[in-house]
Design a protein around this motif. Structure first.
Motif, PDB file in Angstrom:
ATOM      1  N   GLN A   4     106.516 -15.119  47.130  1.00 25.32           N
ATOM      2  CA  GLN A   4     107.067 -15.202  46.053  1.00 25.32           C
ATOM      3  C   GLN A   4     106.497 -13.894  44.921  1.00 25.32           C
ATOM      4  O   GLN A   4     105.530 -13.408  45.110  1.00 25.32           O
ATOM      5  CB  GLN A   4     106.709 -16.501  45.079  1.00 25.32           C
ATOM      6  CG  GLN A   4     105.449 -16.595  44.750  1.00 25.32           C
ATOM      7  CD  GLN A   4     105.133 -17.802  44.079  1.00 25.32           C
ATOM      8  OE1 GLN A   4     106.001 -18.479  43.274  1.00 25.32           O
ATOM      9  NE2 GLN A   4     103.993 -18.339  43.792  1.00 25.32           N
ATOM     10  N   SER A   5     107.404 -13.741  43.894  1.00 23.13           N
ATOM     11  CA  SER A   5     107.182 -12.837  42.961  1.00 23.13           C
ATOM     12  C   SER A   5     107.483 -13.254  41.573  1.00 23.13           C
ATOM     13  O   SER A   5     108.746 -14.229  41.469  1.00 23.13           O
ATOM     14  CB  SER A   5     107.736 -11.458  43.092  1.00 23.13           C
ATOM     15  OG  SER A   5     107.838 -10.619  42.009  1.00 23.13           O
ATOM     16  N   ARG A   6     106.590 -13.339  40.612  1.00 19.50           N
ATOM     17  CA  ARG A   6     106.798 -13.779  39.148  1.00 19.50           C
ATOM     18  C   ARG A   6     106.910 -12.677  38.280  1.00 19.50           C
ATOM     19  O   ARG A   6     107.391 -12.917  37.103  1.00 19.50           O
ATOM     20  CB  ARG A   6     105.589 -14.683  38.840  1.00 19.50           C
ATOM     21  CG  ARG A   6     105.381 -15.947  39.613  1.00 19.50           C
ATOM     22  CD  ARG A   6     104.438 -16.739  39.021  1.00 19.50           C
ATOM     23  NE  ARG A   6     104.273 -17.936  39.607  1.00 19.50           N
ATOM     24  CZ  ARG A   6     104.775 -19.090  39.346  1.00 19.50           C
ATOM     25  NH1 ARG A   6     105.714 -19.054  38.435  1.00 19.50           N
ATOM     26  NH2 ARG A   6     104.710 -20.077  40.285  1.00 19.50           N
ATOM     27  N   ASP A   7     107.306 -11.366  38.974  1.00 18.41           N
ATOM     28  CA  ASP A   7     107.638 -10.223  37.972  1.00 18.41           C
ATOM     29  C   ASP A   7     108.888  -9.514  38.094  1.00 18.41           C
ATOM     30  O   ASP A   7     108.847  -8.393  38.403  1.00 18.41           O
ATOM     31  CB  ASP A   7     106.110  -9.407  37.793  1.00 18.41           C
ATOM     32  CG  ASP A   7     105.663  -9.000  39.039  1.00 18.41           C
ATOM     33  OD1 ASP A   7     106.449  -9.061  40.037  1.00 18.41           O
ATOM     34  OD2 ASP A   7     104.585  -8.546  39.248  1.00 18.41           O
ATOM     35  N   GLY A   8     109.971 -10.060  38.953  1.00 18.27           N
ATOM     36  CA  GLY A   8     111.051  -9.286  39.455  1.00 18.27           C
ATOM     37  C   GLY A   8     110.699  -8.693  40.707  1.00 18.27           C
ATOM     38  O   GLY A   8     111.575  -7.930  40.680  1.00 18.27           O
ATOM     39  N   GLY A   9     109.665  -8.751  41.412  1.00 18.23           N
ATOM     40  CA  GLY A   9     109.541  -7.940  42.831  1.00 18.23           C
ATOM     41  C   GLY A   9     108.712  -6.979  42.454  1.00 18.23           C
ATOM     42  O   GLY A   9     108.368  -6.294  43.581  1.00 18.23           O
ATOM     43  N   ALA A  10     107.840  -6.787  41.505  1.00 16.92           N
ATOM     44  CA  ALA A  10     107.069  -5.682  41.126  1.00 16.92           C
ATOM     45  C   ALA A  10     105.723  -6.111  42.229  1.00 16.92           C
ATOM     46  O   ALA A  10     105.015  -5.063  42.611  1.00 16.92           O
ATOM     47  CB  ALA A  10     106.675  -5.321  39.699  1.00 16.92           C
ATOM     48  N   THR A  11     105.188  -7.212  42.019  1.00 16.43           N
ATOM     49  CA  THR A  11     104.153  -7.741  42.930  1.00 16.43           C
ATOM     50  C   THR A  11     104.653  -9.041  43.580  1.00 16.43           C
ATOM     51  O   THR A  11     105.493  -9.806  43.238  1.00 16.43           O
ATOM     52  CB  THR A  11     102.967  -7.942  42.085  1.00 16.43           C
ATOM     53  OG1 THR A  11     103.093  -9.153  41.096  1.00 16.43           O
ATOM     54  CG2 THR A  11     102.414  -6.583  41.402  1.00 16.43           C
ATOM     55  N   TRP A  12     104.115  -9.335  44.645  1.00 16.78           N
ATOM     56  CA  TRP A  12     104.201 -10.414  45.749  1.00 16.78           C
ATOM     57  C   TRP A  12     103.160 -11.005  45.891  1.00 16.78           C
ATOM     58  O   TRP A  12     102.064 -10.385  46.263  1.00 16.78           O
ATOM     59  CB  TRP A  12     105.229  -9.981  46.837  1.00 16.78           C
ATOM     60  CG  TRP A  12     106.583  -9.185  46.485  1.00 16.78           C
ATOM     61  CD1 TRP A  12     106.748  -8.224  46.237  1.00 16.78           C
ATOM     62  CD2 TRP A  12     107.639 -10.220  46.478  1.00 16.78           C
ATOM     63  NE1 TRP A  12     108.174  -8.020  45.791  1.00 16.78           N
ATOM     64  CE2 TRP A  12     108.713  -9.315  46.126  1.00 16.78           C
ATOM     65  CE3 TRP A  12     108.200 -11.536  46.733  1.00 16.78           C
ATOM     66  CZ2 TRP A  12     110.242  -9.652  46.013  1.00 16.78           C
ATOM     67  CZ3 TRP A  12     109.463 -12.106  46.664  1.00 16.78           C
ATOM     68  CH2 TRP A  12     110.456 -11.032  46.270  1.00 16.78           C
ATOM     69  N   SER A  13     103.472 -12.482  46.348  1.00 16.04           N
ATOM     70  CA  SER A  13     102.060 -13.055  46.920  1.00 16.04           C
ATOM     71  C   SER A  13     102.595 -14.020  48.049  1.00 16.04           C
ATOM     72  O   SER A  13     103.564 -14.503  47.640  1.00 16.04           O
ATOM     73  CB  SER A  13     101.113 -13.944  45.738  1.00 16.04           C
ATOM     74  OG  SER A  13     101.985 -14.902  45.048  1.00 16.04           O
ATOM     75  N   ALA A  14     101.734 -14.456  49.088  1.00 17.06           N
ATOM     76  CA  ALA A  14     102.328 -15.328  49.908  1.00 17.06           C
ATOM     77  C   ALA A  14     102.183 -16.754  49.712  1.00 17.06           C
ATOM     78  O   ALA A  14     101.329 -17.279  48.830  1.00 17.06           O
ATOM     79  CB  ALA A  14     101.631 -15.337  51.343  1.00 17.06           C
ATOM     80  N   LEU A  15     103.167 -17.603  49.690  1.00 17.26           N
ATOM     81  CA  LEU A  15     103.220 -19.159  49.574  1.00 17.26           C
ATOM     82  C   LEU A  15     102.585 -19.733  50.890  1.00 17.26           C
ATOM     83  O   LEU A  15     101.869 -20.825  50.682  1.00 17.26           O
ATOM     84  CB  LEU A  15     104.554 -19.641  49.467  1.00 17.26           C
ATOM     85  CG  LEU A  15     105.003 -19.324  47.844  1.00 17.26           C
ATOM     86  CD1 LEU A  15     106.395 -19.841  47.555  1.00 17.26           C
ATOM     87  CD2 LEU A  15     104.008 -20.037  46.718  1.00 17.26           C
ATOM     88  N   ALA A  16     103.014 -19.287  51.986  1.00 18.54           N
ATOM     89  CA  ALA A  16     102.601 -19.903  53.118  1.00 18.54           C
ATOM     90  C   ALA A  16     102.914 -18.922  54.122  1.00 18.54           C
ATOM     91  O   ALA A  16     103.609 -17.940  54.091  1.00 18.54           O
ATOM     92  CB  ALA A  16     103.233 -21.427  53.352  1.00 18.54           C
TER      93      ALA A  16
END
Length: 334
Positions: free
Chosen positions: A320-332
């Motif tokens: 997921q990204s919360r900044d429109g795709g600038a940074t990403w983090s794994a949910l699972a």
């Protein structure tokens, strides 16, 4: 001697516990994360009672679609998984009643309503977040529903793409259907839509565009259903009158299939697309695109009220990204 005696007593206690089954746990597979191993161990010992973490899904489960139901995230694979806490825990809903799911659609004005396109034909509708389902075929051909979308400004209006047939429309949330539009003609052939998105824009007839992703690229039609058109600057009438449209300034990569499309309801000009080359974003209704994530993308969803919050399946993992795709983090890991 006292230390040796204490050691023997410890060994006897451990042996006793093994015999009582306290520590009879399954050895984890190497691919499980530490968190997943810890949860599996505790659950096996009877210490946890919670919805299954998505780590338990494993890579064998093929995610076919993503959607947001309000803040809840829905994942369609062999079943329908729902997380109401941002991906920390997951519940498996009774999607087996609906059949194999190829597409998901929701609408922010109808919380709890989930509409699915089914591999065995028809759709299924749930009004309680996926717990109970009603099959809705009502006129649809007996072929797979490859893509589905709810009209941006009319939450009971639903569009479905039927494999080998065309675009169908329902005015009663998917229970009865009428034929609306032939399949789009792209690259010298009719193409099945693999993704649909309804976008509320001033440039459409009546303010609505239906965007379709296909194996050969992107197209759209205004809600007059007069003609599939290339995505271009200007409004629908300009495109109809002028004939051939100029190419967009920065289109999606030519020849790549579009696996999924997502529109951001609170920011209609914001679109996301999942392609083999990654996640792509447009801030001007699909005229100019930029890649915001590398890798092979198969699904994407945009939060209904936070247009920069997106979830995607990228290289087989849920991220997921919360900044429109600038940074990403794994949910699972899935």
């Amino acid at each position: 001697m006292a230390r040796i005696g204490a050691g023997f007593r410890a060994i006897r206690q451990m042996t006793s516990r093994f015999s009582e089954g306290w520590l009879m746990i399954r050895i984890p597979k190497p691919h499980l994360s530490r968190r997943a191993f810890a949860l599996t161990t505790l659950a096996g010992a009877g210490f946890l009672a919670m919805p299954r973490p998505l780590h338990a899904v494993g890579r064998a489960r093929n995610v076919t679609a993503l959607a947001f139901d309000g803040d809840a995230l829905l994942v369609a694979c062999e079943t329908l998984l729902r997380s109401d806490d941002g991906g920390t825990s997951w519940a498996s809903e009774s999607a087996s009643d609906a059949g194999d799911i190829l597409a998901l659609a929701t609408h922010p004005d109808r919380p709890g309503r989930v509409i699915t396109g089914l591999a065995r034909g028809g759709v299924a509708v749930s009004d309680d977040g996926g717990r109970n389902w009603e099959r809705g075929r009502g006129g649809l051909p007996d072929e797979a529903v490859t893509a589905i979308a709810v009209a941006a400004a009319q939450p009971d209006m639903v569009y479905a793409a039927v494999r080998g047939d065309g675009l169908w429309q329902s005015e009663d949330a998917g229970r009865f259907w009428t034929f609306t539009m032939d399949r789009p003609w792209l690259a010298d052939a009719e193409r099945d839509p693999t993704a649909l998105a309804s976008v509320d824009l001033d440039t459409g007839m009546g303010g609505i565009w239906i965007y379709a992703g296909t194996e050969a690229g992107l197209t759209r039609v205004p809600d007059c259903f007069c003609r599939w058109q290339d995505v271009r600057p200007g409004n629908a009438m300009d495109a109809l009158v002028s004939g051939d449209a100029p190419p967009p300034e920065a289109p999606l990569p030519a020849g790549e299939p579009i696996h999924a499309l997502a529109s951001a309801p609170s920011a209609p000009e914001t679109l996301y697309a999942a392609l083999p080359s990654g996640i792509w974003a447009s801030r001007n209704a699909g005229v100019v695109w930029s890649r915001v994530a590398d890798g092979s993308a198969s699904a994407v969803a945009a939060h209904p009220t936070s247009p920069r919050h997106i979830v995607a399946v990228l290289d087989g993992g849920l991220t997921q990204s919360r900044d429109g795709g600038a940074t990403w983090s794994a949910l699972a890991v899935i």
